[in-house]
Design an enzyme around this catalytic site. Structure first.
Site, PDB file in Angstrom:
ATOM      1  N   LEU A 261       0.869  -1.169   0.000  1.00 58.35           N
ATOM      2  CA  LEU A 261       0.000   0.000   0.000  1.00 58.35           C
ATOM      3  C   LEU A 261       0.910   1.225   0.000  1.00 58.35           C
ATOM      4  O   LEU A 261       1.999   1.188   0.585  1.00 58.35           O
ATOM      5  CB  LEU A 261      -0.900   0.040   1.247  1.00 58.35           C
ATOM      6  CG  LEU A 261      -2.039  -0.985   1.375  1.00 58.35           C
ATOM      7  CD1 LEU A 261      -2.753  -0.809   2.708  1.00 58.35           C
ATOM      8  CD2 LEU A 261      -3.023  -0.858   0.227  1.00 58.35           C
ATOM      9  N   ASP A 262       0.457   2.307  -0.620  1.00 59.23           N
ATOM     10  CA  ASP A 262       1.232   3.543  -0.553  1.00 59.23           C
ATOM     11  C   ASP A 262       1.401   3.972   0.896  1.00 59.23           C
ATOM     12  O   ASP A 262       0.555   3.677   1.754  1.00 59.23           O
ATOM     13  CB  ASP A 262       0.526   4.668  -1.315  1.00 59.23           C
ATOM     14  CG  ASP A 262       0.473   4.428  -2.810  1.00 59.23           C
ATOM     15  OD1 ASP A 262       1.239   3.580  -3.300  1.00 59.23           O
ATOM     16  OD2 ASP A 262      -0.336   5.098  -3.481  1.00 59.23           O
ATOM     17  N   LYS A 263       2.445   4.724   1.151  1.00 62.32           N
ATOM     18  CA  LYS A 263       2.725   5.209   2.504  1.00 62.32           C
ATOM     19  C   LYS A 263       1.515   5.892   3.127  1.00 62.32           C
ATOM     20  O   LYS A 263       1.179   5.655   4.292  1.00 62.32           O
ATOM     21  CB  LYS A 263       3.907   6.185   2.454  1.00 62.32           C
ATOM     22  CG  LYS A 263       4.193   6.903   3.765  1.00 62.32           C
ATOM     23  CD  LYS A 263       5.300   7.925   3.593  1.00 62.32           C
ATOM     24  CE  LYS A 263       5.478   8.765   4.852  1.00 62.32           C
ATOM     25  NZ  LYS A 263       6.530   9.808   4.680  1.00 62.32           N
TER      26      LYS A 263
ATOM     27  N   HIS B 158      -0.046   3.520  -7.838  1.00 61.65           N
ATOM     28  CA  HIS B 158      -0.860   4.728  -7.677  1.00 61.65           C
ATOM     29  C   HIS B 158      -2.110   4.727  -8.568  1.00 61.65           C
ATOM     30  O   HIS B 158      -2.652   5.793  -8.875  1.00 61.65           O
ATOM     31  CB  HIS B 158      -0.034   5.993  -7.970  1.00 61.65           C
ATOM     32  CG  HIS B 158       1.117   6.187  -7.047  1.00 61.65           C
ATOM     33  ND1 HIS B 158       2.099   7.130  -7.271  1.00 61.65           N
ATOM     34  CD2 HIS B 158       1.455   5.568  -5.888  1.00 61.65           C
ATOM     35  CE1 HIS B 158       3.003   7.073  -6.297  1.00 61.65           C
ATOM     36  NE2 HIS B 158       2.621   6.140  -5.452  1.00 61.65           N
TER      37      HIS B 158
END
Length: 327
Positions: A139-141, A244
């Protein structure tokens, strides 16, 4: 001194940076020593020169040059009681094959330049060596929500394959700027990574079919609720897993996610609410042979729960009719 050997990247090691892969397999080799081996071409991936930040793909072959034998065994890594308690507090579900965690926003999944605390490092709270859980997706930060880690190499390979296929169902919640029209549908197109980077990872841009590096992406969406003309509560299902992807698709549709400073649109961000990214991995449905699918859900992080309340959205509403539109 060892001999030259070739090692193959395992399925559960896909997308790991080469320097972190090396640290995992050869902890006695310092970062400086690895950089020298890379500069001189002694460490190669599929026969080519690469840098330490190169992200590996399953099946790639890594050339390992003769390395000095490890000296006196380094003391085992320790994790503080505070970090151990924090890691345990994220647990949503655990069985013999996996652990599901509710990742908070702002916590990177893996380490990197100047990143000290990250989810991968916190997994020491659950065991070391072969007992240490393994990452199988990312998962993105700044994205919160459900993330799964596997217990053991065989379970990691099985789960990694599911995340690459379309049998595993992923559902995200987002606050999108403005009103989505139509209220439900699909967003499709091609995207690619730029040569330059911004922040934690590469910047994704629109691309044409056939263009070098272009990857097809498909996102299904449905609007759960609206706040006047200001914002929409959007339920998202990515059918592909591009970097993204959801952020790029919503911004491209003219309705960027609240708090996204990287992918923006002409609609101004909401005032009076948190400026953190409002993107949450709400649910995973994992198929299991001979059993009912495993359904994992993560409650909203505080900043999103506060925004839901401010906009009059009911996070406890029955979502079955909304999710049916994503099929």
């Amino acid at each position: 001194m060892s001999k030259v050997e070739i090692r193959t990247v395992a399925p559960d090691e896909a997308d790991i940076r080469l320097d972190r892969w090396f640290r995992r397999h050869f902890p006695h080799v310092t970062h400086g020593a690895l950089e020298k081996l890379l500069r001189t071409g002694q460490v190669r991936v599929d026969g080519g020169r690469v840098k330490g930040n190169h992200r590996l793909e399953a099946g790639q072959e890594i050339r390992i040059p003769p390395l000095p034998a490890p000296g006196e065994a380094a003391p085992p890594k320790t994790i503080s009681a505070e970090d151990k308690a924090f890691a345990r507090s994220m647990v949503l579900y655990e069985d013999d094959t996996l652990i599901a965690l509710n990742k908070p926003p702002g916590l990177p999944v893996q380490g990197g330049s100047k990143v000290v605390r990250h989810l991968d490092g916190l997994l020491d709270a659950f065991g070391t060596g072969d007992r240490r859980p393994r990452l199988v997706h990312r998962l993105d930060k700044d994205t919160s929500g459900v993330i799964v880690v596997a217990k053991g190499a065989s379970h990691a390979a099985t789960l990694a394959a599911l995340f690459k296929g379309r049998d595993l169902e992923k559902t995200y919640w987002a606050i999108a700027l403005g009103i989505m029209m139509p209220r439900a549908g699909e967003i499709t197109g091609y995207m690619k990574k730029t040569a330059s980077t911004q922040g934690d990872r590469e910047l994704m841009v629109a691309a044409r079919h056939g263009e070098e590096g272009a990857q097809y992406a498909l996102t299904r969406y449905a609007t759960a609720d609206e706040a006047g003309r200001r914002a929409s509560w959007v339920v998202l299902r990515p059918e592909t897993g591009r970097t993204h992807q959801l952020r790029v698709h919503l911004a491209a549709a003219g309705h960027a996610i609240q708090g996204d400073g990287k992918y923006v649109c002409d609609v101004p961000p909401l005032g009076g609410v948190s400026q953190k990214l409002h993107l949450h991995a709400r649910k995973l449905v994992i198929p299991r042979e001979g059993k009912k699918p495993l359904v994992l859900e993560a409650p909203l992080p505080k900043h999103m729960a506060d925004t839901f309340e401010a906009l009059g959205f009911d996070a406890g509403m029955d979502m079955r009719a909304i999710e049916a539109q994503l099929a």
